[in-house]
Design a protein around this motif. Structure first.
Motif, PDB file in Angstrom:
ATOM      1  N   THR A 170      -3.870  10.072   4.903  1.00  0.00           N
ATOM      2  CA  THR A 170      -5.313   9.380   3.569  1.00  0.00           C
ATOM      3  C   THR A 170      -6.108   7.948   3.316  1.00  0.00           C
ATOM      4  O   THR A 170      -5.727   8.043   2.643  1.00  0.00           O
ATOM      5  CB  THR A 170      -3.636   8.951   2.938  1.00  0.00           C
ATOM      6  OG1 THR A 170      -2.962   8.003   3.327  1.00  0.00           O
ATOM      7  CG2 THR A 170      -2.851  10.094   2.599  1.00  0.00           C
TER       8      THR A 170
ATOM      9  N   TYR B 179       0.613  -0.927  -0.007  1.00  0.00           N
ATOM     10  CA  TYR B 179      -0.057   0.086  -0.300  1.00  0.00           C
ATOM     11  C   TYR B 179       0.819   0.969  -0.339  1.00  0.00           C
ATOM     12  O   TYR B 179       1.548   0.749   0.507  1.00  0.00           O
ATOM     13  CB  TYR B 179      -1.207  -0.056   1.602  1.00  0.00           C
ATOM     14  CG  TYR B 179      -0.026   0.151   2.735  1.00  0.00           C
ATOM     15  CD1 TYR B 179       0.367  -0.995   2.714  1.00  0.00           C
ATOM     16  CD2 TYR B 179      -0.535   0.887   3.579  1.00  0.00           C
ATOM     17  CE1 TYR B 179       1.444  -0.894   4.686  1.00  0.00           C
ATOM     18  CE2 TYR B 179       0.120   1.134   4.317  1.00  0.00           C
ATOM     19  CZ  TYR B 179       1.341   0.666   4.857  1.00  0.00           C
ATOM     20  OH  TYR B 179       1.904   0.678   6.170  1.00  0.00           O
ATOM     21  N   ASP B 180       0.513   1.951  -0.108  1.00  0.00           N
ATOM     22  CA  ASP B 180       0.978   3.713  -0.150  1.00  0.00           C
ATOM     23  C   ASP B 180       1.006   4.574   0.670  1.00  0.00           C
ATOM     24  O   ASP B 180      -0.694   4.152   2.386  1.00  0.00           O
ATOM     25  CB  ASP B 180       0.087   4.070  -1.886  1.00  0.00           C
ATOM     26  CG  ASP B 180       0.802   4.319  -2.514  1.00  0.00           C
ATOM     27  OD1 ASP B 180       2.057   3.608  -2.244  1.00  0.00           O
ATOM     28  OD2 ASP B 180      -0.485   3.875  -3.770  1.00  0.00           O
TER      29      ASP B 180
ATOM     30  N   GLY C 129      -4.616   5.176   3.462  1.00  0.00           N
ATOM     31  CA  GLY C 129      -3.944   3.818   2.639  1.00  0.00           C
ATOM     32  C   GLY C 129      -3.632   2.329   3.542  1.00  0.00           C
ATOM     33  O   GLY C 129      -3.952   1.397   3.170  1.00  0.00           O
ATOM     34  N   THR C 130      -3.183   2.671   4.670  1.00  0.00           N
ATOM     35  CA  THR C 130      -3.341   1.758   5.564  1.00  0.00           C
ATOM     36  C   THR C 130      -4.153   1.062   6.222  1.00  0.00           C
ATOM     37  O   THR C 130      -4.234   0.120   6.344  1.00  0.00           O
ATOM     38  CB  THR C 130      -1.881   2.015   6.834  1.00  0.00           C
ATOM     39  OG1 THR C 130      -1.293   2.667   6.277  1.00  0.00           O
ATOM     40  CG2 THR C 130      -1.905   1.002   7.745  1.00  0.00           C
TER      41      THR C 130
ATOM     42  N   GLU D 245       1.625   8.271   3.297  1.00  0.00           N
ATOM     43  CA  GLU D 245       1.528   9.618   2.971  1.00  0.00           C
ATOM     44  C   GLU D 245       2.930   9.567   3.272  1.00  0.00           C
ATOM     45  O   GLU D 245       2.882  10.619   2.743  1.00  0.00           O
ATOM     46  CB  GLU D 245       1.336   9.957   4.047  1.00  0.00           C
ATOM     47  CG  GLU D 245       1.327  11.446   4.660  1.00  0.00           C
ATOM     48  CD  GLU D 245       0.565  12.573   5.680  1.00  0.00           C
ATOM     49  OE1 GLU D 245       0.586  11.824   6.368  1.00  0.00           O
ATOM     50  OE2 GLU D 245       0.810  13.758   5.529  1.00  0.00           O
ATOM     51  N   TYR D 246       3.550   9.318   3.664  1.00  0.00           N
ATOM     52  CA  TYR D 246       5.057   9.161   2.572  1.00  0.00           C
ATOM     53  C   TYR D 246       6.017   8.207   2.469  1.00  0.00           C
ATOM     54  O   TYR D 246       6.719   7.107   3.722  1.00  0.00           O
ATOM     55  CB  TYR D 246       5.954   9.504   4.588  1.00  0.00           C
ATOM     56  CG  TYR D 246       5.146   9.569   5.819  1.00  0.00           C
ATOM     57  CD1 TYR D 246       5.486   8.618   6.680  1.00  0.00           C
ATOM     58  CD2 TYR D 246       4.299  10.755   6.157  1.00  0.00           C
ATOM     59  CE1 TYR D 246       5.953   7.832   8.118  1.00  0.00           C
ATOM     60  CE2 TYR D 246       4.398   9.747   7.545  1.00  0.00           C
ATOM     61  CZ  TYR D 246       4.412   8.530   8.300  1.00  0.00           C
ATOM     62  OH  TYR D 246       4.587   8.470   9.776  1.00  0.00           O
ATOM     63  N   GLY D 247       5.633   7.708   1.649  1.00  0.00           N
ATOM     64  CA  GLY D 247       6.310   6.476   1.441  1.00  0.00           C
ATOM     65  C   GLY D 247       5.657   4.754   0.875  1.00  0.00           C
ATOM     66  O   GLY D 247       4.239   5.161   0.744  1.00  0.00           O
ATOM     67  N   LYS D 248       6.467   3.524   0.477  1.00  0.00           N
ATOM     68  CA  LYS D 248       5.584   2.811   0.267  1.00  0.00           C
ATOM     69  C   LYS D 248       5.417   1.516   1.511  1.00  0.00           C
ATOM     70  O   LYS D 248       6.762   2.088   1.786  1.00  0.00           O
ATOM     71  CB  LYS D 248       5.730   2.015  -0.699  1.00  0.00           C
ATOM     72  CG  LYS D 248       5.510   2.799  -2.387  1.00  0.00           C
ATOM     73  CD  LYS D 248       5.431   1.676  -3.506  1.00  0.00           C
ATOM     74  CE  LYS D 248       4.859   2.048  -4.618  1.00  0.00           C
ATOM     75  NZ  LYS D 248       3.173   2.082  -4.533  1.00  0.00           N
ATOM     76  N   SER D 249       4.869   0.644   1.188  1.00  0.00           N
ATOM     77  CA  SER D 249       5.000  -0.137   3.032  1.00  0.00           C
ATOM     78  C   SER D 249       4.262  -1.092   2.035  1.00  0.00           C
ATOM     79  O   SER D 249       2.985  -1.530   1.615  1.00  0.00           O
ATOM     80  CB  SER D 249       4.785   0.254   4.116  1.00  0.00           C
ATOM     81  OG  SER D 249       4.991  -0.775   5.151  1.00  0.00           O
ATOM     82  N   SER D 250       3.947  -2.593   2.945  1.00  0.00           N
ATOM     83  CA  SER D 250       3.304  -3.580   3.200  1.00  0.00           C
ATOM     84  C   SER D 250       2.825  -4.150   4.488  1.00  0.00           C
ATOM     85  O   SER D 250       3.488  -4.001   6.004  1.00  0.00           O
ATOM     86  CB  SER D 250       3.546  -4.694   2.483  1.00  0.00           C
ATOM     87  OG  SER D 250       4.361  -5.411   2.850  1.00  0.00           O
TER      88      SER D 250
END
Ligand code: AMP
Length: 174
Positions: free
Chosen positions: A123, A92-93, A125-126, A95-100
């Motif tokens: 945002t 996922y995207d 996304g998480t 606010e400050y980068g990408k992660s999983s």
């Protein structure tokens, strides 16, 4: 929803990257009465759920406390590579980068009703990735609850669009 003295959530500009206005919850955590108060407020919305899931790392702080307060099991949703059993993952995207994120898939019976908790909705996304994971694990996320949200970043409407069946709650007013 309740309000807090401003000093309990510190605003740190440009952390962890320039342009990010970081909401630091550690003053609230250090205040025993206020920490207990917000955990009790989370607990009040847990009655429709059988499990409490938390998103690593700050979501764990509230979710595990609420699980113990309400006598429900705790489900960790972790950053990749941390869970030792059989997992499913979701990128996922941020606010400050990408992660999983990852979740164990061999522990909780299918259909279990879950309250998902995180500290800050930015945002969205998480949260969307975590709800996706719970559904992929055949669980039933009934509600996602945050300590606080940053309305200008539009997370609430993104979650509502992606998962209209999941209730969204925020403990503290902006
Ligand atoms: P998002 O996926 O954009 O909604 O970001 C939410 C996740 O990132 C949460 O787990 C928060 O802990 C963290 N986060 C994002 N933005 C902030 C912020 N401005 N202040 C504090 N935490 C944040």
């Amino acid at each position: 929803m309740s309000t807090l003295g401003n000093d309990l959530i510190r605003i740190i500009a440009d952390f962890p990257k320039p342009g990010i206005v970081f909401k630091d919850i550690t003053p609230l955590l250090a205040n025993a009465d206020e920490f207990k108060k917000v955990c009790n407020q989370f607990a009040q919305i847990a009655d429709q759920s059988e499990y409490i899931a938390g998103i690593e790392a700050r979501g764990f702080i509230f979710a595990s406390a609420v699980a113990a307060l309400t006598n429900k099991g705790f489900i960790p949703i972790r950053k990749s590579g941390k869970l030792p059993g059989k997992v499913i993952s979701k990128m996922y995207d941020l606010e400050y980068g990408k992660s999983s994120l990852e979740i164990h898939i061999d522990l909780i019976p299918a259909g279990g009703r879950v309250l998902l908790i995180d500290d800050v909705l930015a945002t969205g996304g998480t949260a969307i990735a975590a709800i996706d994971l719970l559904k992929m694990a055949e669980l039933n996320p009934v509600c996602i609850a945050f300590l606080l949200e940053i309305p200008a970043l539009g997370g609430r409407s993104r979650i509502a669009k992606a998962h209209p069946d999941v209730k969204i709650a925020t403990i503290l007013a902006e």
